[in-house]
Design a protein around this motif. Structure first.
Motif, PDB file in Angstrom:
ATOM      1  N   ILE A  51     123.489 -22.960  31.653  1.00 11.74           N
ATOM      2  CA  ILE A  51     122.479 -24.016  31.720  1.00 11.74           C
ATOM      3  C   ILE A  51     121.610 -23.985  30.466  1.00 11.74           C
ATOM      4  O   ILE A  51     121.308 -25.025  29.876  1.00 11.74           O
ATOM      5  N   VAL A  52     121.217 -22.802  30.044  1.00 14.47           N
ATOM      6  CA  VAL A  52     120.357 -22.649  28.865  1.00 14.47           C
ATOM      7  C   VAL A  52     121.028 -23.213  27.611  1.00 14.47           C
ATOM      8  O   VAL A  52     120.362 -23.714  26.716  1.00 14.47           O
ATOM      9  N   HIS A  53     122.350 -23.170  27.558  1.00 15.43           N
ATOM     10  CA  HIS A  53     123.056 -23.684  26.383  1.00 15.43           C
ATOM     11  C   HIS A  53     123.117 -25.209  26.344  1.00 15.43           C
ATOM     12  O   HIS A  53     123.546 -25.771  25.339  1.00 15.43           O
ATOM     13  N   ARG A  73     118.599 -13.560  34.996  1.00 14.58           N
ATOM     14  CA  ARG A  73     117.397 -13.651  34.165  1.00 14.58           C
ATOM     15  C   ARG A  73     117.265 -15.073  33.651  1.00 14.58           C
ATOM     16  O   ARG A  73     118.155 -15.576  32.984  1.00 14.58           O
ATOM     17  N   ILE A  74     116.182 -15.720  33.995  1.00 14.08           N
ATOM     18  CA  ILE A  74     115.974 -17.063  33.472  1.00 14.08           C
ATOM     19  C   ILE A  74     114.883 -17.056  32.413  1.00 14.08           C
ATOM     20  O   ILE A  74     114.313 -18.070  32.090  1.00 14.08           O
ATOM     21  N   GLN A  75     114.654 -15.904  31.833  1.00 10.90           N
ATOM     22  CA  GLN A  75     113.624 -15.795  30.804  1.00 10.90           C
ATOM     23  C   GLN A  75     113.960 -16.643  29.580  1.00 10.90           C
ATOM     24  O   GLN A  75     113.075 -17.029  28.854  1.00 10.90           O
ATOM     25  N   LYS A  76     115.228 -16.920  29.341  1.00  6.39           N
ATOM     26  CA  LYS A  76     115.594 -17.720  28.181  1.00  6.39           C
ATOM     27  C   LYS A  76     115.471 -19.208  28.448  1.00  6.39           C
ATOM     28  O   LYS A  76     115.658 -20.010  27.551  1.00  6.39           O
ATOM     29  N   MET A  77     115.164 -19.586  29.666  1.00  5.36           N
ATOM     30  CA  MET A  77     115.038 -21.008  29.960  1.00  5.36           C
ATOM     31  C   MET A  77     113.951 -21.701  29.154  1.00  5.36           C
ATOM     32  O   MET A  77     114.018 -22.905  28.976  1.00  5.36           O
ATOM     33  N   PRO A  78     112.976 -20.987  28.610  1.00  2.00           N
ATOM     34  CA  PRO A  78     112.032 -21.695  27.740  1.00  2.00           C
ATOM     35  C   PRO A  78     112.704 -22.374  26.548  1.00  2.00           C
ATOM     36  O   PRO A  78     112.094 -23.189  25.884  1.00  2.00           O
ATOM     37  N   THR A  79     113.959 -22.042  26.276  1.00  2.00           N
ATOM     38  CA  THR A  79     114.666 -22.726  25.198  1.00  2.00           C
ATOM     39  C   THR A  79     115.021 -24.162  25.587  1.00  2.00           C
ATOM     40  O   THR A  79     115.512 -24.911  24.766  1.00  2.00           O
ATOM     41  N   LEU A  80     114.760 -24.545  26.819  1.00  2.00           N
ATOM     42  CA  LEU A  80     114.988 -25.926  27.254  1.00  2.00           C
ATOM     43  C   LEU A  80     113.775 -26.772  26.867  1.00  2.00           C
ATOM     44  O   LEU A  80     113.023 -27.245  27.707  1.00  2.00           O
ATOM     45  N   LYS A  81     113.606 -26.970  25.589  1.00  2.00           N
ATOM     46  CA  LYS A  81     112.415 -27.628  25.057  1.00  2.00           C
ATOM     47  C   LYS A  81     112.361 -29.114  25.359  1.00  2.00           C
ATOM     48  O   LYS A  81     111.303 -29.712  25.311  1.00  2.00           O
TER      49      LYS A  81
END
Length: 167
Positions: A51-53, A73-81
């Motif tokens: 999803i993050v990609h 880990r959904i910590q990288k979801m902030p990349t969904l700018k």
């Protein structure tokens, strides 16, 4: 390329084979703008990673999904700018993860956080006040515990939303 994908409200949760197929589909359609996985059950680390990609994602609905289990880990979801619409209602998203997602999505104008008992009232108020400058729609129907009156809580949160003025 696929633009919108709606798999929400399926009669059964995603099994391992379905998750693998979803991961493949997401990786082949990274320009996806809308994804609805309502009540898809356990998403798992690899689905969240896929999803993050999807960098162009504007609408994400993971209501009723389990995303906070060990290993996910959904910590990288902030990349969904580019995220404009987020529905995490009834999911098990952790308070700190939700805040990170919201802070990373500066264009977020619609947030649904229904039935998130793990989200405390002060955190919700701060999140709306500080992190959601473009919010136009907020849906929440939980009554925070330990509050004198839910009316004051809602009034405090709603007073911080930039609602369009009606003439």
């Amino acid at each position: 390329n696929l633009d919108k994908l709606g798999l929400g409200w399926m009669t059964t949760e995603l099994d391992e084979d379905s998750r693998e197929a979803l991961i493949q589909l997401l990786s082949e359609n990274s320009s996806l703008t809308s994804l609805n996985l309502t009540d898809a059950g356990e998403l798992g680390h690899n689905v969240m990673k896929a999803i993050v990609h999807c960098k162009g994602l504007k609408c994400l609905n993971i209501a009723g999904c389990r995303v906070a289990s060990e290993g996910v880990r959904i910590q990288k979801m902030p990349t969904l700018k580019n995220l404009e619409v987020l529905d995490v209602s009834g999911s098990d998203i952790k308070e700190d993860s939700l805040i990170k997602v919201v802070r990373g999505a500066r264009h977020l104008n619609s947030l649904s956080i229904n039935n998130l008992n793990q989200l405390s009232t002060p955190v919700a108020q701060d999140m709306v006040k500080r992190d959601l400058p473009n919010l136009e729609y907020l849906s929440m129907n939980w009554v925070p515990s330990g509050e004198f009156s839910s009316m004051f809580v809602y009034r405090g949160i709603l007073g911080r939303i930039n609602m369009p003025k009606l003439e």
